[in-house]
Each structure stands twice: as C-alpha cells, then as structure tokens.
Design a protein around this motif. Structure first.
Motif, mmCIF file in Angstrom:
data_model
loop_
_atom_site.group_PDB
_atom_site.id
_atom_site.type_symbol
_atom_site.label_atom_id
_atom_site.label_comp_id
_atom_site.label_asym_id
_atom_site.label_seq_id
_atom_site.Cartn_x
_atom_site.Cartn_y
_atom_site.Cartn_z
ATOM 1 N N ASP A 238 43.389 173.534 109.960
ATOM 2 C CA ASP A 238 42.508 172.486 109.427
ATOM 3 C C ASP A 238 42.258 171.410 110.478
ATOM 4 O O ASP A 238 43.049 170.467 110.610
ATOM 5 C CB ASP A 238 43.149 171.867 108.180
ATOM 6 C CG ASP A 238 42.346 170.690 107.647
ATOM 7 O OD1 ASP A 238 41.099 170.771 107.676
ATOM 8 O OD2 ASP A 238 42.968 169.690 107.219
ATOM 9 N N PRO A 239 41.160 171.529 111.255
ATOM 10 C CA PRO A 239 40.805 170.445 112.178
ATOM 11 C C PRO A 239 40.247 169.260 111.387
ATOM 12 O O PRO A 239 39.219 169.377 110.718
ATOM 13 C CB PRO A 239 39.746 171.081 113.087
ATOM 14 C CG PRO A 239 39.210 172.250 112.331
ATOM 15 C CD PRO A 239 40.244 172.677 111.348
ATOM 16 N N GLY A 240 40.927 168.142 111.435
ATOM 17 C CA GLY A 240 40.567 167.003 110.598
ATOM 18 C C GLY A 240 39.194 166.418 110.903
ATOM 19 O O GLY A 240 38.666 166.553 111.998
ATOM 20 N N ALA B 258 44.238 163.564 115.727
ATOM 21 C CA ALA B 258 44.615 162.690 116.840
ATOM 22 C C ALA B 258 44.813 161.293 116.260
ATOM 23 O O ALA B 258 44.153 160.910 115.291
ATOM 24 C CB ALA B 258 43.545 162.689 117.918
ATOM 25 N N ASN B 259 45.696 160.536 116.850
ATOM 26 C CA ASN B 259 46.127 159.260 116.290
ATOM 27 C C ASN B 259 45.331 158.084 116.855
ATOM 28 O O ASN B 259 44.635 158.221 117.871
ATOM 29 C CB ASN B 259 47.618 159.065 116.589
ATOM 30 C CG ASN B 259 48.382 158.566 115.382
ATOM 31 O OD1 ASN B 259 47.810 157.903 114.526
ATOM 32 N ND2 ASN B 259 49.671 158.885 115.328
ATOM 33 N N THR C 63 53.213 161.687 120.424
ATOM 34 C CA THR C 63 52.915 162.792 119.503
ATOM 35 C C THR C 63 53.895 162.762 118.345
ATOM 36 O O THR C 63 55.088 162.509 118.538
ATOM 37 C CB THR C 63 53.046 164.138 120.249
ATOM 38 O OG1 THR C 63 52.113 164.166 121.324
ATOM 39 C CG2 THR C 63 52.793 165.319 119.320
ATOM 40 N N GLU C 64 53.383 163.037 117.142
ATOM 41 C CA GLU C 64 54.259 163.121 115.974
ATOM 42 C C GLU C 64 53.733 164.191 115.017
ATOM 43 O O GLU C 64 52.529 164.450 114.955
ATOM 44 C CB GLU C 64 54.375 161.766 115.269
ATOM 45 C CG GLU C 64 53.054 161.117 114.929
ATOM 46 C CD GLU C 64 53.188 159.614 114.657
ATOM 47 O OE1 GLU C 64 54.252 159.046 114.957
ATOM 48 O OE2 GLU C 64 52.218 159.022 114.160
ATOM 49 N N GLU D 291 49.743 164.951 114.699
ATOM 50 C CA GLU D 291 49.020 163.888 115.405
ATOM 51 C C GLU D 291 49.282 164.128 116.890
ATOM 52 O O GLU D 291 50.337 163.785 117.425
ATOM 53 C CB GLU D 291 49.521 162.508 114.976
ATOM 54 C CG GLU D 291 49.258 162.159 113.516
ATOM 55 C CD GLU D 291 47.826 161.713 113.248
ATOM 56 O OE1 GLU D 291 46.974 161.847 114.152
ATOM 57 O OE2 GLU D 291 47.557 161.225 112.133
ATOM 58 N N THR D 292 48.322 164.769 117.549
ATOM 59 C CA THR D 292 48.565 165.288 118.899
ATOM 60 C C THR D 292 48.822 164.195 119.932
ATOM 61 O O THR D 292 49.682 164.345 120.805
ATOM 62 C CB THR D 292 47.375 166.144 119.351
ATOM 63 O OG1 THR D 292 46.163 165.382 119.192
ATOM 64 C CG2 THR D 292 47.280 167.416 118.523
#
Length: 495
Positions: A325-327, A396-397, A406-407, A460-461
């Motif tokens: 799932d790409p946000g 991504a954050n 990253t998390e 969150e890359t």
C-alpha cells in the motif's frame, strides 16, 4: 587472551542463531540427468532399488508414455525411455542395475524398434510388447492389460500437457488413460470402455481439448479443466486431493521430464504440478501458498526448469499474497519537502518492492500502481479482497527540519505478535538500506494497520522535511536497496 575468550562465545552464538533461519528455507531438490533418458533413469533411482519388471517407451512417444504410466504402477515397474533405433546406454545400464527380468515395451516399432527389443533380449530379459495401430489403439490395448475397473481417464491424444498431472491419481486407483481427439470418440477407445465395463469417466481438459458433444457421449463424465496447462495441473491436484507433502514440479512444455516425474509421483502418491520453465507461473504459486508446501522435487535440469524457479520454490514466502500500500496519491500528495512529494516516493518504492517480491516467488498486490487516490477504508478493503497474507503500507515522514530517521509501526488490534515480528524484520533492513537513524519499531493506531486483519505494518522510510533524509529518498539506488530489504524481511518472516 581474555578478550578473545569473551568474543568467541558471542561469535558462536551468532552462528547458532543464524543456522536455524537458513535451515528453515523450503527444500527444492532436483532430479535430472544428461538427457531425457538419463532423467528417467534418475527418477527410477528415487523409487526403485531393484525391479523384476520394467516398462520401456520411446523417448519421443509421449502418448505411449502417458498410457503406460498407470500400467507401470500396477506392475510396480519403473518407466524408462529409449531412443527409437538403439537402446539408450543410460537405460541399458539401469536395466542391469535393477536386475530386471521382464520388460514391457509400450508402443509400435516406429517408437521402439525391433532392434531395441533385440538389444533388451540380449541382456537376458524377456520382452513383451503392447502396441496398436495408433496411439488410440495402443492406449486401448494397455487398458485391457490392466486390472478390472469401472472408471477411466479420457484425454486428447495430441495434447500431452493435459493428462500429465492426473497420472498419479489414475495410477494409484488403477484407472487407464484413454485417448480421443477433440470431436470424435474413436472405435478403439469406445471398444476398450465397453470391454472393461467403464461406467464413469474423468475428462481432462477444456472444450478446446474435448468438446461438449463428445463429452456428453462418455459414461458419467466429470470434466477437470483450467485456464491453461499450469492451472489444469493445479485443479487436478485439488480435485483429487493429491498429497502435497512433497510436490513434484515440472516444465509444462517438456513432456519427457514431466511424464518421468509423474510416474515417480505415482509411486510415491504425490502431486505433480506444471509451470513455466523460466518463472514460476501464477497458478502454481497460488496453490503452493494456499497449501503452504515446503518440499519440492524438480524434474529436469536447468534447461527444463531454470535455477530461478528453484530459488522461488526455496523462498519461504513463495505463493504468499503480499499487499503493498503506497500511501496517498492523486489530489493527496502527502508530505512535501525538499523537492519531493510523498505520494511519488511511496509509489516508487512500492513498485520496486512489487517487482522484487514477484521475482522471488511471492504474489504481490498493490493498492495503487499509478497516481490514484483511494480512501483508507478502500485500501483496507482491497487488502481483504486480495486475501492478503501480509499488509505493508509505505510512507515517508515529515516534521521539523531537524527530525530524521526511519520507523516502522504495527497495531495491537489484529495479529499483534505477528505484526510486531514483521516490523522487527523490516525496520533494521530499511535503516541499513538508507543509512538513516533507527527510530525503532513502535505501535500506533494508523487506520490501515489497525483495521487490516492480517499481519500489518506501516513503514515511515525517512523524513522528507529533513534535507539529508530527502537526499536519500531521491536516490534510486537507495530506494532499490530499501525495497530489497523489505523483500528479504518478508522471506525471513516466513522462515
């Protein structure tokens, strides 16, 4: 010296921890020889240490070999192949090793010449030939030589791929395999069914193989078909509940290896499924994933079934449906910063992951493959409809310019322990790929992972709003490494 002794146990511990993971890969052994004759010999070695009776067919006569397989099973005889004009050296040696006393040649002299029969006799072996005027007649004569039964398998005599997967079932149950063409019931097959008292038939293949008019003329017919030869082989395994504890896999376009494998599968009461020789086909993948098959025997060398297919079978994630799932998307760009839009970064990484998962043998499904927007509810629904085994959301954050790293998140609502385990496999690999700060594995109630019932994570890359992180998100090389890291994590998760 003290330092050495302190370090050594840690190194050994690392080895101990590593080995079980490696040993948990699927097992895919290969049965192969220098040629089709040798491959048949190698298959026979897996099933027989000795055999007073053997069945020999021409290496180019697939119809004879198919009809011979159930007969060979009843005789507890290996099925061996030969060149039509001279007894193949591999087969000759194997007959000696088996201490064979009687050989049944199936097929006429164009398939196995009298010269070959004489060469077998010169080994001190009694030779008996079962042959007819054509493939229909030969199959009918083989059927008449088998034990009595009220059931038979019917297949198109010119479409070798159709009946291969049914050989183990037919052989185990003593059902002969008889042939027709697409439209006409020939006199040989008709008479054989009448003389044996056949009251029920299993028709293999679609109407393109045996049409509806002919189908209705057969005794109590049941049709097993598929979209293609791969799907048909899977449907046969499903229909007859064939054992998948060790599944045989063969190239659907290499009949000699496939028939040798099917004969051995019959001996061992196992299923055989067909695939593309270069890439594991979708239908076998789905079947393998649904059945969680871990052990495989590949028929033929790498020209028949490539090393890539073997590696796909060894992957613990083979056949697993992974929902990616790409946000964000379309009118929802997500975070924006340093010349990047989150929706584009997410999609780029997702596409790379999709490619790597499929190449590795999994069945990836994407919530979006272009700049499209779907609501959070729709994304969850799509994952459920895909019957996904895992749900991986890629983001991504963003925050302050100094925030970085990253998390990976999971939720405790569904599959908490498995979601956490997946997150713990993904997190260090993505950190390593991007060279970002490790912000750890965390819990959060993000909608897509809170409401997805399969193990689910949200990655969150890196921070788009941080210039250093953003430069990494711009790197095709690093994004590819991140996708590889996630792919590797999925495989390790299933070990």
């Amino acid at each position: 010296m003290r330092r050495i002794f302190k370090v050594l146990p840690i190194c050994l511990l690392g080895l101990v921890l590593f080995i079980p993971s490696a040993l948990a890969d699927n097992t895919a052994s290969r049965i192969a020889g220098k040629n089709r004759y040798d491959t048949a010999v190698q298959a026979s070695k897996k099933g027989w240490s000795s055999a007073s009776t053997a069945v020999v067919v021409g290496g180019g006569a697939y119809a004879d070999a198919i009809s011979a397989a159930p007969f060979a099973y009843q005789k507890n005889a290996p099925l061996l192949l030969t060149n039509s004009k001279n007894l193949s050296s591999e087969t000759k040696s194997r007959l000696k090793e088996l201490k064979t006393k009687t050989v049944y040649i199936i097929g006429g002299t164009p398939a196995v010449s009298n010269r070959v029969a004489s060469q077998i006799k010169n080994l001190g072996i009694t030779v008996k030939r079962i042959a007819g005027k054509n493939r229909y007649d030969t199959a009918a004569k083989v059927a008449k030589s088998m034990s009595s039964t009220s059931k038979a398998v019917i297949a198109n005599g010119f479409l070798y791929a159709d009946p291969i997967a049914v050989i183990p079932y037919a052989a185990k149950n003593g059902y002969p395999i008889l042939f027709t063409n697409q439209k006409t019931l020939n006199s040989y097959t008709s008479e054989a069914m009448k003389s044996k008292g056949i009251k029920q038939t299993f028709v293999i293949g679609s109407t393109g193989s045996i049409n509806s008019t002919l189908y209705r003329k057969l005794p109590s017919p049941t049709r097993i078909s598929g979209k293609n030869r791969y799907d048909l082989s899977v449907n046969i395994a499903k229909k007859f509940s064939l054992s998948t504890s060790n599944t045989y896999v063969s190239n659907g376009f290499k009949y000699a290896d496939s028939i040798s494998g099917a004969a051995l599968a019959a001996k061992q009461n196992k299923a055989i499924i067909l695939t593309n020789g270069e890439n594991l086909s979708k239908e076998p993948r789905t079947f393998i994933g649904d059945k969680s098959i871990k052990y495989f025997s590949i028929m033929g060398g790498t020209p028949s079934v490539a090393s890539k297919v073997a590696n796909q079978l060894k992957n613990p994630a083979v056949g697993k449906t992974i929902f990616i799932d790409p946000g964000h998307g379309d009118q929802d760009p997500g975070a924006i910063g340093n010349g990047l839009k989150e929706k584009d970064v997410n999609l780029d990484i997702a596409k790379r992951l999709n490619s790597k998962l499929y190449s590795a043998g999994a069945l990836p499904v994407m919530s979006r493959s272009n700049d499209t927007f779907y609501s959070l509810e729709e994304r969850v629904k799509r994952g459920a409809n895909a019957k996904a085994d895992l749900f991986i959301s890629i983001h991504a954050n963003s925050y302050t310019p100094s925030s970085n790293g990253t998390e990976t998140y999971y939720d405790k609502n569904y599959q908490s322990a498995n979601s956490k385990r997946l997150a713990e496999e993904i997190q260090p690999r993505v950190v390593s790929a991007f060279g970002t700060r490790n912000r750890g594995v965390k819990t959060a109630g993000f909608y897509v992972i809170k409401n997805s019932k399969m193990p689910s994570v949200l990655i969150e890359t890196a921070f788009i709003t941080n210039s250093s992180d953003a430069s990494k998100l711009k790197s095709a090389t690093l994004k590819d490494r991140a996708a590889k890291g996630i792919n590797d994590a999925v495989s390790v998760y299933y070990r």
